[in-house]
Design an enzyme around this catalytic site. Sequence first.
Site, PDB file in Angstrom:
ATOM      1  N   ASP A  43      10.669 -17.974 -13.773  1.00  0.00           N
ATOM      2  CA  ASP A  43       9.618 -18.489 -12.907  1.00  0.00           C
ATOM      3  C   ASP A  43      10.033 -19.866 -12.403  1.00  0.00           C
ATOM      4  OD1 ASP A  43       8.998 -20.265 -14.946  1.00  0.00           O
ATOM      5  OD2 ASP A  43       7.180 -19.234 -15.564  1.00  0.00           O
TER       6      ASP A  43
ATOM      7  N   ASP B  81       4.096 -10.296 -17.556  1.00  0.00           N
ATOM      8  CA  ASP B  81       4.646 -11.144 -18.620  1.00  0.00           C
ATOM      9  C   ASP B  81       3.494 -11.880 -19.271  1.00  0.00           C
ATOM     10  OD1 ASP B  81       4.794 -14.407 -18.109  1.00  0.00           O
ATOM     11  OD2 ASP B  81       4.448 -13.250 -16.291  1.00  0.00           O
TER      12      ASP B  81
END
Length: 361
Positions: A93, A267
Site C-alpha cells: 500500500d 487484507d
Amino acid sequence: MTDTFSFTLHKTDGLARRGTVHTMHGDIRTPAFMPVGTAGTVKALYMDQVRDAGADIILGNVYHLMLRPGAERVARLGGLHKMTGWTGPILTDSGGFQVMSLAQLRKLTDEGVTFQSHIDGSKHFLSPERSMEIQRLLGSTIHMQLDECVAFPHTREDAERAMKLSLRWAQRSRDAFGEQPGRGCFGIVQGGADAALREQSAKGLIDIGFHGYAIGGLAVGEGQEVMLETIEATQPHLPHDKPRYLMGVGTPLDLLESVARGIDMFDCVMPTRSGRHGQAFTSAGKMNLRNAKFADDERPLDETIDHPALRDYSRAYLHHLVRAGEILGMMIVSWANIAYYQHLMSGIRSAIDDGRFEAFR
C-alpha cells in the site's frame, strides 16, 4: 508466472466472482485474503507457515518500510522478496493511510504530504512519485496509488476534497508507475459514504486506466452497514474485467458479505492482531482463549479443519500459553487464524465454482 499482469474471471454466482490474477511472481486465486506483512513480516509467523496455510499473496507497507529499514536499503538487499523469503506476489500500500493515522505534525498540499515519523520524529516527504519510487525499490508486485483517506465521521466537503486530491494523485501515481511487465498498479476509489462521490471517483480512475481498482476509506469507524452500502454503491461502476480490492477488511462475516457484493481481494491485520491477544477464529465462531472455560478443554481448536495449527494443540494448552503470556501462544493462535481465513477463502472459491455460494454464505 508471466511477464504480463492480467485478470481472468472464471465464474460468477450472483455478484460473487471466482478469478485468477496473473503476475510475474505467480497467480493469485480470488476471492483472496492477503495476510498483512506491514514491516516485512506477517507478525509471529514464518513465511512457510503463511504459504502452507494457503495464502497466494501478502501485503507490505510503504510508510513503515520507508522509515525502517528504508526503501533504498531493501533494494540493496535484493528487494522485499529476497529479504523476507516470500517468493509469491506482494502488494504494497502507498503509505497514505498510515501518514494520516500515525504520523505526527503532517502538512498536506497538492504536491504531497510532509510528516514526522512516529518512531523518532524525523521529517519526511511523500508524494505520488516518491510512493511509486519506494514501491519499485521494494520490488512489490502490485503498487497502490497514493491517496488521502478521511476518517469517519466527516463532512461531505471533506470527503469531496480528499476524493478530488486522490484523483489528481492517481494520475501522477499511474504516470510514475509507467509500464512494468508482470506488475500492476491499482487506483483507489474514495468519496466517504457518499454514493455520488464514489461514482465520480470510480469513473475518474477508469479514465486514467489501472490494472485493478480498490475501494478505500472504509473500515475506519463507519460500521458494517455503511461499509456494505458503500460497496453496493461503488461496485456497479467498477470494470467487470479487473480485480476489485476492499482495503483493510475485515472479519469473516465482512469477507462473506463483501464477496456477495462483488469484491475479489481483501487484507486485514485482524487474524494476527487477534491471535497475539488470544482470540481465535474458528468454524464455530470466535474464541477468547483467556476464558476459564477452556482450562480443561482437551478438544483441538477447530474439530472440522485438518490443519496443524487448528488440529494439533488443545484449547486447554493454548489457554495456558495465552494466560501465561508465552510467545508460543501468540504464534500458534496467529498461525491458526491465518489458516482459518485461508480455509474460509478456499471454501468461498469452491462454492462459487459449484454455483452454491448463497448456501455457503
